[in-house]
Motif scaffolding. Structure first.
Motif, PDB file in Angstrom:
ATOM      1  N   MET A 102      -1.542 108.747  66.583  1.00  0.00           N
ATOM      2  CA  MET A 102      -0.757 107.958  65.637  1.00  0.00           C
ATOM      3  C   MET A 102      -0.522 106.553  66.175  1.00  0.00           C
ATOM      4  O   MET A 102      -0.316 106.357  67.366  1.00  0.00           O
ATOM      5  CB  MET A 102       0.582 108.652  65.373  1.00  0.00           C
ATOM      6  CG  MET A 102       1.463 107.923  64.378  1.00  0.00           C
ATOM      7  SD  MET A 102       2.770 109.010  63.766  1.00  0.00           S
ATOM      8  CE  MET A 102       3.639 107.900  62.678  1.00  0.00           C
ATOM      9  N   PHE A 130       2.018 103.285  65.474  1.00  0.00           N
ATOM     10  CA  PHE A 130       3.312 103.077  64.838  1.00  0.00           C
ATOM     11  C   PHE A 130       3.479 101.652  64.332  1.00  0.00           C
ATOM     12  O   PHE A 130       2.850 100.720  64.842  1.00  0.00           O
ATOM     13  CB  PHE A 130       4.442 103.362  65.831  1.00  0.00           C
ATOM     14  CG  PHE A 130       4.461 104.771  66.342  1.00  0.00           C
ATOM     15  CD1 PHE A 130       5.280 105.727  65.755  1.00  0.00           C
ATOM     16  CD2 PHE A 130       3.671 105.157  67.424  1.00  0.00           C
ATOM     17  CE1 PHE A 130       5.314 107.021  66.229  1.00  0.00           C
ATOM     18  CE2 PHE A 130       3.700 106.452  67.902  1.00  0.00           C
ATOM     19  CZ  PHE A 130       4.525 107.383  67.303  1.00  0.00           C
ATOM     20  N   ALA A 145      -1.607 109.191  79.305  1.00  0.00           N
ATOM     21  CA  ALA A 145      -1.754 110.512  78.696  1.00  0.00           C
ATOM     22  C   ALA A 145      -3.093 111.171  79.033  1.00  0.00           C
ATOM     23  O   ALA A 145      -3.122 112.368  79.333  1.00  0.00           O
ATOM     24  CB  ALA A 145      -1.538 110.416  77.191  1.00  0.00           C
ATOM     25  N   ARG A 198      -4.794 103.091  72.858  1.00  0.00           N
ATOM     26  CA  ARG A 198      -4.064 104.147  73.542  1.00  0.00           C
ATOM     27  C   ARG A 198      -4.196 105.465  72.776  1.00  0.00           C
ATOM     28  O   ARG A 198      -4.407 106.523  73.361  1.00  0.00           O
ATOM     29  CB  ARG A 198      -2.586 103.754  73.665  1.00  0.00           C
ATOM     30  CG  ARG A 198      -1.736 104.794  74.343  1.00  0.00           C
ATOM     31  CD  ARG A 198      -0.314 104.326  74.503  1.00  0.00           C
ATOM     32  NE  ARG A 198       0.416 104.345  73.238  1.00  0.00           N
ATOM     33  CZ  ARG A 198       1.728 104.123  73.132  1.00  0.00           C
ATOM     34  NH1 ARG A 198       2.432 103.845  74.215  1.00  0.00           N
ATOM     35  NH2 ARG A 198       2.320 104.157  71.966  1.00  0.00           N
ATOM     36  N   ALA A 199      -4.063 105.391  71.447  1.00  0.00           N
ATOM     37  CA  ALA A 199      -4.178 106.609  70.653  1.00  0.00           C
ATOM     38  C   ALA A 199      -5.606 107.146  70.707  1.00  0.00           C
ATOM     39  O   ALA A 199      -5.821 108.353  70.828  1.00  0.00           O
ATOM     40  CB  ALA A 199      -3.759 106.332  69.215  1.00  0.00           C
ATOM     41  N   MET A 208      -7.076 109.504  73.533  1.00  0.00           N
ATOM     42  CA  MET A 208      -6.859 110.953  73.514  1.00  0.00           C
ATOM     43  C   MET A 208      -7.935 111.668  72.692  1.00  0.00           C
ATOM     44  O   MET A 208      -7.885 112.870  72.514  1.00  0.00           O
ATOM     45  CB  MET A 208      -5.469 111.270  72.947  1.00  0.00           C
ATOM     46  CG  MET A 208      -4.313 110.732  73.770  1.00  0.00           C
ATOM     47  SD  MET A 208      -4.294 111.421  75.424  1.00  0.00           S
ATOM     48  CE  MET A 208      -3.590 113.033  75.095  1.00  0.00           C
ATOM     49  N   ALA A 212       3.279 111.642  70.258  1.00  0.00           N
ATOM     50  CA  ALA A 212       1.998 111.354  69.617  1.00  0.00           C
ATOM     51  C   ALA A 212       0.855 111.429  70.621  1.00  0.00           C
ATOM     52  O   ALA A 212      -0.282 111.678  70.255  1.00  0.00           O
ATOM     53  CB  ALA A 212       2.034 109.994  68.953  1.00  0.00           C
ATOM     54  N   LEU A 213       1.165 111.197  71.907  1.00  0.00           N
ATOM     55  CA  LEU A 213       0.144 111.320  72.942  1.00  0.00           C
ATOM     56  C   LEU A 213       0.171 112.709  73.556  1.00  0.00           C
ATOM     57  O   LEU A 213      -0.452 112.954  74.582  1.00  0.00           O
ATOM     58  CB  LEU A 213       0.355 110.256  74.020  1.00  0.00           C
ATOM     59  CG  LEU A 213       0.137 108.824  73.540  1.00  0.00           C
ATOM     60  CD1 LEU A 213       0.603 107.831  74.578  1.00  0.00           C
ATOM     61  CD2 LEU A 213      -1.343 108.606  73.226  1.00  0.00           C
ATOM     62  N   ASN A 214       0.926 113.589  72.917  1.00  0.00           N
ATOM     63  CA  ASN A 214       0.958 114.994  73.308  1.00  0.00           C
ATOM     64  C   ASN A 214       1.474 115.216  74.729  1.00  0.00           C
ATOM     65  O   ASN A 214       1.017 116.105  75.434  1.00  0.00           O
ATOM     66  CB  ASN A 214      -0.440 115.597  73.162  1.00  0.00           C
ATOM     67  CG  ASN A 214      -0.369 117.087  72.904  1.00  0.00           C
ATOM     68  OD1 ASN A 214       0.717 117.639  72.775  1.00  0.00           O
ATOM     69  ND2 ASN A 214      -1.507 117.734  72.826  1.00  0.00           N
ATOM     70  N   MET A 215       2.398 114.377  75.148  1.00  0.00           N
ATOM     71  CA  MET A 215       2.952 114.587  76.487  1.00  0.00           C
ATOM     72  C   MET A 215       4.054 115.631  76.430  1.00  0.00           C
ATOM     73  O   MET A 215       4.864 115.618  75.513  1.00  0.00           O
ATOM     74  CB  MET A 215       3.577 113.292  77.009  1.00  0.00           C
ATOM     75  CG  MET A 215       2.617 112.162  77.194  1.00  0.00           C
ATOM     76  SD  MET A 215       3.535 110.805  77.914  1.00  0.00           S
ATOM     77  CE  MET A 215       2.268 109.581  78.026  1.00  0.00           C
ATOM     78  N   LEU A 265       7.253 115.383  81.282  1.00  0.00           N
ATOM     79  CA  LEU A 265       6.387 114.274  81.675  1.00  0.00           C
ATOM     80  C   LEU A 265       6.868 112.965  81.043  1.00  0.00           C
ATOM     81  O   LEU A 265       6.966 111.940  81.716  1.00  0.00           O
ATOM     82  CB  LEU A 265       4.947 114.563  81.264  1.00  0.00           C
ATOM     83  CG  LEU A 265       3.928 113.457  81.576  1.00  0.00           C
ATOM     84  CD1 LEU A 265       3.687 113.358  83.068  1.00  0.00           C
ATOM     85  CD2 LEU A 265       2.613 113.710  80.844  1.00  0.00           C
TER      86      LEU A 265
END
Ligand SMILES: Nc1ncnc2c1ncn2[C@@H]1O[C@H](COP(=O)(O)OP(=O)(O)OP(=O)(O)O)[C@@H](O)[C@H]1O
Ligand SMILES: [Mg+2]
Lengths: 258, 225, 240
Positions: A95, A97, A115, A163-164, A167, C142-145, C149
């Motif tokens: 996502m 924002f 991440a 950044r999104a 992942m 949203a980054l699934n952390m 963490l």
């Protein structure tokens, strides 16, 4: 027909007595680009936030790539997902924002590496390569070591997109990603999204007030009104010959404002 | 036996009497602090450089050194200059001085939060600085900071046991005496702790009430914003 | 706010000069006062470390712990903020032996002051964590952390910057509170002052010097936290 990438099945969301989304049904095919438009308060952001699991839903089920997102199988029945299950399935979704939400204490690179290293378990080297590649892709190859405060709004938003993407999500959500930007910075962010659309295999769901962009970029436009999809269809249909009176009113109001 | 209820009942009246001294010291000390704090805050806002610097330095100095030493200073050093004070008075002055310095910062925040336009409007009406302060600025500056002042009242209350160091017969000193007489410290000291805890919790709840009340009523009594 | 340290320094030098010039036998007292100051510093440092550890644990337990742990944290915070440091010190000093727990006074002092300031620190930590914008949590999701963490890598580092100034104030409060340990027989600076006062009767000079030493230590803490603040704020800018 292939399995839809995202499927809202009778999803209802309310805050207290206020029903924000009322039995929403929506299917999005893999690689489809869907634009969500509609007046303020119609529940557009809420749709994305539910899909990102930032909000719990009150009723219905959301499926991603055929698997339930909000629920998990237990003894053959669907029960609300717990945090462990969410962590497993939410990785499919990324996502961006409205207000970027970059981590201010990390450089652009570090924002993109955090991440992948700690959630995906990539090595530092792999994560750095991936981050560098993505930052190059969004046109920030020379800003890798800058901190968010040293970047313009448009640059920050592009870092947030990188950044999104780091992942490797299957679905990308964009919530008014250009609304917080000065007008002259909007273009650079939209260009990055255009590029994503052509170069990557991504399902995209974007809330936007940029009607021109929605028209040119989206495969389908959904007009939200009062917690429901009031009208949906190909951009040309919606923008040229809207069937609903409310759609017409909304569009003329928006176009007038521009 | 860890806890002796009979002993508790035996010492309760004595401790209650001592708590009166504690409360007296608190109220007197805070009255001093409230007045002194305002004076220091106003001095600190003075346009005359040396006055504001001196006031600021004084506040910093008091805030940076232990109350206990300040109590000793007033109790032991003042007599060297011919000022002999009873222990209670010395203690109250020291507490008032210390918390007056804290309060001055609170007042200052309150005063600085009054919009500049209020000063300008008063000048435009040709009000004297004194009247402006008294009738325009102070009434707007104080109410919002009442909860913060209340917190310092509680803090001062909790510091009164320090007066035991100069043998004022407040709660802590009384508890220590009781303990040394019976060789049982558990009950008196725990009771004193309980007293402070209960009073602080009540005061904190009360301050929260005042805060909500102020938040509701201070929303703009007929002004613009 | 450059004025603040400036004013304080001026006063330090002025009063110190005054004391020295009026106090011929000043040098005699230096070793004793230095010993006392060393004890004061030792307790301050020990107390600060304990306070920071307790504050972090209590704040995390209060905000994210399971229910019983949360209650325990709330009880700790309320009890230690609701009673005074001196009562806590005396309680540990006089009452613990009744339960068969014998600690040396220095341990009692560090424990009592560390626990006391830790309770205030817990609220500082909590306030700073809550002040981190909600978007930071959402971006982490949203980054699934996982939550631990995000807390460790995203939220706490940002909260840390906001915590430095209030912690500076708490350290000064702790330094000032160390004067109380003189009342449980520890020979800190205050105790030494009392002792010398009784043997020499140079009351004015002794207490003046002691005040100035405390002031100097406070200024040291202020300067230290300011420096840390500038360092920590580098690279982290709020606002966007
Ligand atoms: N946390 C919340 N608590 C209560 N109500 C909420 C909350 N979040 C959103 N709402 C309400 O839900 C409704 C839909 O909100 P949503 O943010 O989805 O609107 P939107 O279509 O994105 O509007 P905008 O174009 O202004 O961003 C609004 O009426 C809003 O007031
Ligand atoms: Mg929205």
């Amino acid at each position: 027909m292939t399995t839809p990438m995202v499927k809202f099945d009778n999803v209802t969301k309310s805050y207290g007595t206020l029903t924000v989304l009322d039995s929403l049904n929506l299917e999005i095919a893999p690689n489809e680009k869907v634009a969500i438009i509609g007046p303020s308060g119609s529940g557009k952001t809420t749709v994305l936030r539910m899909l990102m699991t930032l909000e719990r839903i009150n009723d219905g089920v959301i499926y991603v790539d055929g698997d339930p997102l909000t629920h998990m199988q237990k003894n053959g029945k669907l029960v609300p997902a717990d945090e462990r299950y969410l962590r497993k399935v939410r990785g499919n979704i990324g996502m961006v924002f409205q207000h970027f939400n970059l981590f201010p204490h990390m450089s652009a690179m570090k924002n993109c590496m955090e991440a992948p290293i700690h959630v995906l378990g990539l090595s530092k080297k792999e994560a750095a390569e991936r981050a560098a590649e993505l930052l190059d892709m969004v046109g920030l190859g020379d800003k890798k070591d800058q901190y968010p405060s040293q970047l313009s709004g448009g640059q920050q938003q592009r870092v947030a997109i990188a950044r999104a993407l780091a992942m490797r999500p299957k679905v990308m959500l964009f919530d008014e990603v250009t609304s917080a930007l000065d007008p002259e910075l909007v273009g650079e962010v939209l260009n990055v999204i255009r590029k994503l659309g052509t170069e990557h295999n991504l399902t995209m769901l974007m809330v936007t007030h940029q009607m021109g962009f929605a028209r040119e970029f989206a495969d389908r436009v959904c007009f939200f009104y009062g917690g429901k999809i009031a009208e949906a269809g190909k951009p040309d249909e919606i923008f040229n010959e809207p069937k609903e009176e409310r759609t017409r009113q909304f569009l003329s109001a928006v176009l007038e404002a521009n | 036996m860890f806890w002796d209820w009979n002993y508790v009942w035996e010492i309760t009246p004595t401790l209650l009497r001592a708590s009166v001294v504690t409360i007296q010291a608190t109220l007197l000390g805070f009255a001093l602090a409230a007045v002194l704090g305002l004076v220091l805050a106003i001095l600190r806002m003075s346009k005359t450089g040396w006055i504001s610097v001196t006031a600021a330095g004084f506040v910093e100095f008091i805030r940076s050194t232990p109350v206990l030493i300040q109590i000793f200073f007033i109790f032991f050093v003042f007599p060297e200059f011919g000022v002999v004070l009873p222990a209670m008075t010395a203690g109250v002055i020291a507490l008032g001085l210390h918390y007056g310095s804290y309060c001055s910062e609170v007042y200052r925040a309150g005063l600085e939060n009054v919009p500049r336009g209020q000063w300008e409007a008063s000048t435009a009406l040709n009000l004297s600085p004194y009247i402006t302060f008294r009738d325009i600025i102070i009434p707007q500056a104080i109410p919002p900071v009442v909860p913060a002042l209340g917190n310092y009242l509680v803090a001062l209350f909790k510091e009164t046991p320090l007066l035991s160091a100069i043998a004022v017969l407040e709660l802590m000193q009384t508890a220590k005496i009781l303990g040394s007489q019976s060789f049982r410290y558990v009950e008196p000291i725990t009771l004193v702790g309980g007293f402070f805890l209960v009073m602080s919790l009540i005061a904190a709840a009360f301050i929260r009430q005042v805060e909500t009340y102020l938040n509701r009523t201070l929303r703009n009594p007929g002004g613009a914003r | 706010m450059q004025l603040r340290p400036l004013a304080v320094c001026a006063i330090v030098f002025f009063t110190a000069g005054l004391a020295v010039s009026s106090f011929a036998g000043f040098r005699e007292f230096i070793p004793g006062l230095l010993q006392g100051a060393a004890v004061t510093i030792q307790i301050t440092v020990g107390g600060c470390i304990l306070a920071m550890v307790m504050a972090l644990i209590a704040a995390m337990a209060k905000m994210y712990g399971p229910l019983p742990l949360r209650w325990l944290a709330v009880a700790y915070i309320e009890v230690f903020r609701g009673t005074s440091a001196l009562v806590q010190l005396f309680w540990l000093f006089f009452v613990l032996p009744h339960f068969g727990i014998l600690l040396d006074p220095l341990t009692v002092a560090i424990t009592a002051l560390g626990l006391n300031v830790g309770a205030y620190g817990a609220e500082v930590v909590r306030g700073a964590v809550n002040a981190v914008p909600r978007g930071q949590w959402e971006a982490s999701v949203a980054l699934n952390m996982p939550r631990a963490l995000s807390l460790r890598r995203i939220i706490l580092p940002q909260a840390f910057v906001a915590m430095i100034p209030p912690w500076g104030n708490l350290f000064i409060e702790l330094l000032k509170a160390t004067a109380l340990v003189s009342l449980i027989t520890i020979s800190d600076l205050t105790f030494k002052a009392q002792q010398m006062n009784q043997t020499t009767f140079r009351t004015v000079e002794i207490f003046t010097i002691v005040l100035v030493v405390y002031l100097a230590l406070s200024v040291l803490i202020t300067v230290g936290t300011r420096t840390l603040e500038t360092f920590a704020a580098r690279g982290i800018a709020r606002g966007r």
